[in-house]
Design an enzyme around this catalytic site. Structure first.
Site, PDB file in Angstrom:
ATOM      1  N   PRO A   1      61.818-119.212  80.742  1.00 40.34           N
ATOM      2  CA  PRO A   1      61.092-120.331  81.172  1.00 40.34           C
ATOM      3  C   PRO A   1      61.082-121.359  79.962  1.00 40.34           C
ATOM      4  CG  PRO A   1      59.550-119.046  81.213  1.00 40.34           C
ATOM      5  CD  PRO A   1      60.918-118.268  80.825  1.00 40.34           C
ATOM      6  N   GLU A   2      61.614-122.579  80.106  1.00 38.60           N
ATOM      7  CA  GLU A   2      61.254-123.426  79.132  1.00 38.60           C
ATOM      8  C   GLU A   2      60.197-124.631  79.818  1.00 38.60           C
ATOM      9  OE1 GLU A   2      64.701-125.681  77.700  1.00 38.60           O
ATOM     10  OE2 GLU A   2      65.963-123.864  77.722  1.00 38.60           O
TER      11      GLU A   2
ATOM     12  N   HIS B   1      54.201-103.885  88.446  1.00 43.24           N
ATOM     13  CA  HIS B   1      53.968-104.721  87.056  1.00 43.24           C
ATOM     14  C   HIS B   1      53.000-105.996  87.076  1.00 43.24           C
ATOM     15  CE1 HIS B   1      57.676-102.432  85.887  1.00 43.24           C
ATOM     16  NE2 HIS B   1      58.194-103.146  86.930  1.00 43.24           N
TER      17      HIS B   1
ATOM     18  N   ARG C   1      59.464-106.751  82.369  1.00 43.59           N
ATOM     19  CA  ARG C   1      59.880-106.583  81.158  1.00 43.59           C
ATOM     20  C   ARG C   1      58.960-106.558  79.860  1.00 43.59           C
ATOM     21  NH1 ARG C   1      65.322-110.070  80.721  1.00 43.59           N
ATOM     22  NH2 ARG C   1      65.761-108.662  78.807  1.00 43.59           N
TER      23      ARG C   1
ATOM     24  N   ARG D   1      69.326-134.271  57.001  1.00 43.96           N
ATOM     25  CA  ARG D   1      69.381-132.954  57.408  1.00 43.96           C
ATOM     26  C   ARG D   1      70.689-132.272  57.758  1.00 43.96           C
ATOM     27  NH1 ARG D   1      65.268-129.460  59.357  1.00 43.96           N
ATOM     28  NH2 ARG D   1      63.576-131.201  58.941  1.00 43.96           N
TER      29      ARG D   1
END
Ligand SMILES: [Zn+2]
Length: 283
Positions: A2-3, A100, A119, A162
């Site tokens: 997930p972002e 889980h 997981r 940069r």
């Protein structure tokens, strides 16, 4: 994985169940996820009221009436499920416990919030709210991409000089918090900037233009997530995962969607992550 938009969608989905509500009972069914849970986590959560449910980067933070904060990180596979009758039309009977279900919060309003993580890359921690900004996971984070501190002057200054590719610079959590691979790919496509372009070689104008594009890309994804919440509640009470249509991400070999462009989306690997981009539109 997930972002930020997915995490924000989960947070918004949890709001009616948790914010302002007392945790009547916290059940912690194992000693750890990615890291050990903090000591006496169940006891410290039970009876506490959630004063505010906020987000920092990809972390959900529940500020409690006990002056502690609960940090929730979904990791790779963590899922939040809501059941109970607080959702009005979207009633879900409490499901039978699943294998889980590692942490289960029964709220005083009748909602049940379950953290399920097959997981176990997720994490939870608790610490005094006053020290939250100094937490090891939060201390070094750059500004929120949707916050006021992230503006054109800031980003231009951070990219200046940069030598790294712009793709890597935007993934650098010290520069901006919470941007992940998917939305950086989408941002660079929309900006017409090659992921290989050196960050320091962007003109101030092009660097500045990234700020509203990043905000738009994230905001649109959050809005898509919001409209998906209802569907997910109707389906099974699970929050946060929804189908997007991406312009470049995951579209290797497919035609570019820019009108008039005949190129195909290319994929390269940068710092171990796939970058999807149009070699014609992105320079
Ligand atoms: Zn193109």
């Amino acid at each position: 994985m997930p972002e930020l938009p997915e995490v924000e969608t989960v947070r918004r989905g949890l709001l009616p169940a948790m914010e302002g509500q007392v945790i009547a009972l916290a059940q912690v069914n194992r000693a750890d996820l990615r890291w050990p849970f903090p000591p006496q986590m169940a006891e410290r959560l039970t009876g506490a009221r959630v004063l505010r449910l906020r987000r920092r980067s990809k972390y959900i933070l529940a500020d409690l009436s006990t002056d502690e904060t609960l940090l929730i990180h979904l990791g790779m596979s963590g899922r939040m499920l809501i059941s109970g009758d607080l959702l009005g039309a979207f009633h879900h009977d409490h499901p039978a416990p699943q294998k889980h279900d590692h942490v289960v919060l029964t709220m005083q309003n009748g909602a049940r919030v379950t953290f399920n993580d097959a997981r176990r890359f997720g994490a939870m921690d608790m610490f005094p709210t006053a020290t939250a900004e100094a937490h090891p996971l939060l201390a070094a984070l750059g500004p929120e991409p949707l916050g006021n501190a992230f503006d054109e002057a800031y980003l231009s200054a951070r990219l200046k000089g940069r030598n790294t590719p712009i793709k890597s610079a935007l993934l650098d959590q010290h520069i901006v918090a919470g941007l992940g691979n998917i939305y950086v790919c989408e941002t660079l496509y929309r900006a017409g900037i090659s992921p290989k372009k050196k960050a320091g070689e962007l003109t101030v104008k092009r660097a500045s233009a990234l700020v509203p594009i990043i905000r738009d890309v994230l905001t649109e994804a959050i809005e898509a997530g919001g409209s998906s919440l209802r569907d997910y509640r109707q389906a099974d009470g699970e929050l946060g995962y929804f189908q997007h249509t991406f312009q470049v991400y995951g579209r290797e070999g497919e035609p570019c969607r820019t009108p008039g462009c005949t190129s195909q989306i290319d994929r390269i690997v940068q710092s171990g992550r796939s970058s999807f981009y149009c070699p014609t539109c992105q320079r």
